[in-house]
Motif scaffolding. Sequence first.
Motif, short mmCIF file in Angstrom:
data_model
loop_
_atom_site.label_atom_id
_atom_site.label_comp_id
_atom_site.label_asym_id
_atom_site.label_seq_id
_atom_site.Cartn_x
_atom_site.Cartn_y
_atom_site.Cartn_z
N THR A 1 0.71 -1.29 0.05
CA THR A 1 -0.27 -0.06 -0.07
C THR A 1 1.19 0.86 -0.04
OG1 THR A 1 -1.81 -1.47 1.09
CG2 THR A 1 -1.78 1.48 1.61
N HIS B 1 0.57 3.99 -2.77
CA HIS B 1 0.32 5.50 -2.19
C HIS B 1 1.66 6.27 -2.54
CE1 HIS B 1 -2.37 4.84 1.50
NE2 HIS B 1 -3.11 4.60 0.07
N LEU C 1 0.26 9.80 -2.71
CA LEU C 1 -0.39 10.84 -2.13
C LEU C 1 0.56 10.46 -0.99
CD1 LEU C 1 -3.38 7.74 -1.72
CD2 LEU C 1 -2.86 10.12 -2.73
N LEU C 2 2.01 9.88 -1.55
CA LEU C 2 2.73 9.89 0.01
C LEU C 2 4.34 10.29 -0.56
CD1 LEU C 2 4.01 9.03 2.66
CD2 LEU C 2 3.72 6.82 1.48
N ASP D 1 -1.79 17.48 -6.39
CA ASP D 1 -2.97 17.01 -5.99
C ASP D 1 -4.19 17.61 -7.43
OD1 ASP D 1 -3.13 16.63 -3.20
OD2 ASP D 1 -3.41 18.79 -3.09
N ARG E 1 -3.25 14.91 -10.06
CA ARG E 1 -3.13 13.04 -9.49
C ARG E 1 -4.73 13.02 -10.08
NH1 ARG E 1 -4.07 14.01 -4.22
NH2 ARG E 1 -1.88 14.05 -3.92
N LEU F 1 -8.43 5.97 -8.63
CA LEU F 1 -7.08 4.74 -8.07
C LEU F 1 -9.18 4.23 -7.03
CD1 LEU F 1 -5.32 7.81 -5.55
CD2 LEU F 1 -5.05 5.24 -4.92
N PHE G 1 -17.36 7.45 0.27
CA PHE G 1 -17.60 8.43 -0.19
C PHE G 1 -18.17 9.38 0.40
CE2 PHE G 1 -18.55 4.24 -2.42
CZ PHE G 1 -18.79 4.02 -3.22
N VAL G 2 -18.78 10.72 -0.04
CA VAL G 2 -19.02 11.23 0.75
C VAL G 2 -20.66 11.54 1.18
CG1 VAL G 2 -20.20 14.31 0.64
CG2 VAL G 2 -17.69 13.10 -0.79
N LEU H 1 -13.77 17.06 -9.32
CA LEU H 1 -12.66 17.74 -9.06
C LEU H 1 -11.19 17.48 -10.05
CD1 LEU H 1 -13.09 16.29 -4.91
CD2 LEU H 1 -13.06 18.95 -5.71
N TYR I 1 -12.11 10.22 6.36
CA TYR I 1 -11.73 9.47 5.09
C TYR I 1 -12.00 10.85 4.06
CZ TYR I 1 -10.92 5.03 2.82
OH TYR I 1 -9.58 4.92 2.17
N GLU I 2 -13.86 11.03 4.37
CA GLU I 2 -13.76 12.06 3.27
C GLU I 2 -13.45 12.79 2.56
OE1 GLU I 2 -19.00 11.72 3.88
OE2 GLU I 2 -18.06 14.13 3.66
N LEU J 1 -10.16 11.86 0.36
CA LEU J 1 -10.62 11.08 -0.64
C LEU J 1 -10.76 11.45 -1.71
CD1 LEU J 1 -11.76 8.02 -1.28
CD2 LEU J 1 -14.35 8.88 -1.20
N MET J 2 -11.45 13.12 -1.04
CA MET J 2 -11.44 14.46 -2.16
C MET J 2 -10.11 14.81 -2.64
SD MET J 2 -14.55 16.12 -0.16
CE MET J 2 -14.54 18.10 -1.22
N ARG J 3 -8.68 14.64 -1.63
CA ARG J 3 -8.04 15.28 -2.28
C ARG J 3 -7.19 13.92 -3.60
NH1 ARG J 3 -4.29 17.45 1.56
NH2 ARG J 3 -2.52 16.91 -0.33
N VAL J 4 -7.54 12.72 -2.85
CA VAL J 4 -7.00 11.57 -4.08
C VAL J 4 -7.56 12.23 -5.52
CG1 VAL J 4 -7.44 9.11 -4.47
CG2 VAL J 4 -6.84 10.28 -2.15
N ILE K 1 -3.34 12.74 3.73
CA ILE K 1 -4.01 11.61 3.11
C ILE K 1 -3.65 10.12 2.94
CG2 ILE K 1 -5.78 12.20 1.49
CD1 ILE K 1 -3.05 13.12 -0.05
N HIS K 2 -2.00 10.48 3.16
CA HIS K 2 -1.79 8.45 3.01
C HIS K 2 -2.14 8.12 4.22
CE1 HIS K 2 0.99 5.37 3.10
NE2 HIS K 2 1.98 5.47 4.53
N LEU L 1 -6.13 6.62 3.84
CA LEU L 1 -6.74 5.97 3.77
C LEU L 1 -6.16 4.99 4.16
CD1 LEU L 1 -5.81 7.69 0.43
CD2 LEU L 1 -7.79 7.31 1.50
N SER L 2 -4.79 4.89 4.50
CA SER L 2 -4.47 3.37 5.01
C SER L 2 -4.58 2.95 5.87
CB SER L 2 -2.51 3.85 5.38
OG SER L 2 -1.72 4.37 4.72
#
Lengths: 211, 456
Positions: free
Chosen positions: A42, A46, A51-52, A75, A78, A84, A91-92, A107, B356-357, B360-363, B449-450, B453-454
């Motif tokens: 993981t 990422h 993300l990392l 951001d 990506r 992903l 979800f939102v 987004l 988390y939400e 997710l939006m960042r992702v 985020i990392h 999400l992890s």
Amino acid sequence: MNLSTSDIQFSYAGGSALRFPDIALEAGQQALLLGQSGSGKTTLLHLMAGLLRPQSGSVRLGGTDMYGMSETQLDSFRGRHIGLIFQVPHFVRALTVGENLSLAQKLAGVSEDDDLIDQMLDLVGLSAKKARKMHQLSQGEKQRVSIIRGLIHRPKLILADEPTSALDDANCEAVINLISNEAEKIGASLIVVTHDNRLTSRFSHQIRLNS
Amino acid sequence: MSWIRLAWKNLWARPLSALLSLILFSLGIGLITVLLLVNNQLTKNFDRNLADIDLVIGAKGSPMQMILCNMYHVDAPTGNVTIKEVSPFLNPKHPLIEMAVPTSIGDSYKTYRIIGTTHEYARLYDGELAQGRWWTEDLEVVVGAAVAKKLHIHVGDQFMSSHGFDDNSDLVHDHHTPFTVVGIMKGTGSVLDQVILTNTSSVWSVHDHDHDDDHEAEAHASDSMAHEDHDHSGHDHSGHDHHDHDHGAHVHTTVEVDASDFGTVNNAQLLDHPEEEITALLIRYKNNNFQTMSMPRSINENTDMQAASPPYEISRVYSMMGSGTEALRAIAILIAIVSGLSIFFSLLSSLKDRKYELSLMRVMGAGRSRLFLLIVLEGLLVAALGFVIGLLLAHIGTWAFASRISEQFRYSLSAWEFLPAEAWMGLIALLIGLVASVIPAWQAYKTDIHSTLSEG
């Protein structure tokens, strides 16, 4: 777009440094990233997804050095180019299925295309659930929505994290076929991270991580 | 899906905490607005009703009471004074006085006060007739705009007055000729709208009839301070017994009076009845100078009357009201702060669920600053909505309050007048929303985020 990593290293605070093998993927190529739990799958995902930030080494997608960009640039890069798919779909919560998909498009910076959303929902047999709130869906339905959310903005690279580990054999095959076929359709590269051996026969290109 | 719509949906995804924040916020805003509105309008009303009256002369007692009674018509009279006592001030040739308006107070019609006075009373408030004419005879009245509207009075109507200021049928003067409405005034926004005006001598004649024909009236007389001096038992031969004129017993009256025909429309005519009484005299000076400055003191020291300055007494009323308003304002500000805190905590706790939400939006491509703005937007939405609801409640509340206060305190508040201060409140409301949401927004901004999400 082709993906290449070179010499990336990452260490968690207090942990030993993880070194990852270099990965090179042609545009449209599909690969399986295999490894036991704790092997850093993981983390690598990422790192590849932007993300990392790695301590050293670089990740390039389509010739762009992802970690050479600012956080905000990264951001939006990506969002635009990477899709992903997570093991546990989130979800939102305040939004409906359709709104979640349209938010993903917004987004990502592509135009909000309702026809495409309908088409994709139809593909996974969820047309009737478009106006439902997320909590009204079953786990399997959520998983399918999360897959099309990862594809809806036509990314160049799709990264799927254990998309099948919670599924039975029949569903496992359906889901992996869906991801693989759709990736091919939009010409995206695909990396599936898993410890699920059921998938090994499906992909010829395999990368193994050793802990 | 616009950001504002997303913020809106996020807000109502937690309806109870959104509602709580909203209720608190609108309560705080509403209370402050009501205070602003009422305070502003009361002050305006008080000032308008000052009518440039420089001095009030009446019977000894509380000067504030005398002014509240004779100018604002909210308190009982301090007593009466005789025309003879005030005669120097009624003199049209008085070098210092521009206007001296007598008031005779003590009777009412359906709680609206009947004031015996001269035509000049209306001039104090720039009153004009809307219909009819000014009174020329006793027992003719001209009615204030608000009274006419409220009681549906028209020119030509007749009514019986009652004793005191309560609407009590026991106290109706049922033995005199009724009052006849000859005119209705235009609205002035002042206390003039809330009163019924008549001749000074009308009030005398009503009371004379009472005392002559109905001995019970004496019991009533003691009910009201206004009439404590009306001891007309007929046994008192000290010069007051001219009231017994109807019995033909004016043995040693100083003035021959016919109750039905005093006909006092101006001060000069009042001077013909030195033994009759009025409640007070409202005085406007020609100029304020050294002599006018010493006038109140000389009246207070050398006569049995008192003189008081309306602006001074009203400033005392303000300072008394002030402490009450201060306390209410402090409560309102406290509520505003609590509502700010409620926005803060509800955003913060929602963030915990939405970590988390947000990751997710960042992702999916939303930059950090977008998430920051989203959370701020949620705070601002509560503030803006709370402000609008609070404002609405305040004006509706003032409207309800206004209809009560106009009867009790002779005030007409207009509930739909908007103050510039309200725009400022809007700004402050948004500022509270901003401040309350900045820390949660900052948390959203620096979500890792990392690791989120992890954790899965």
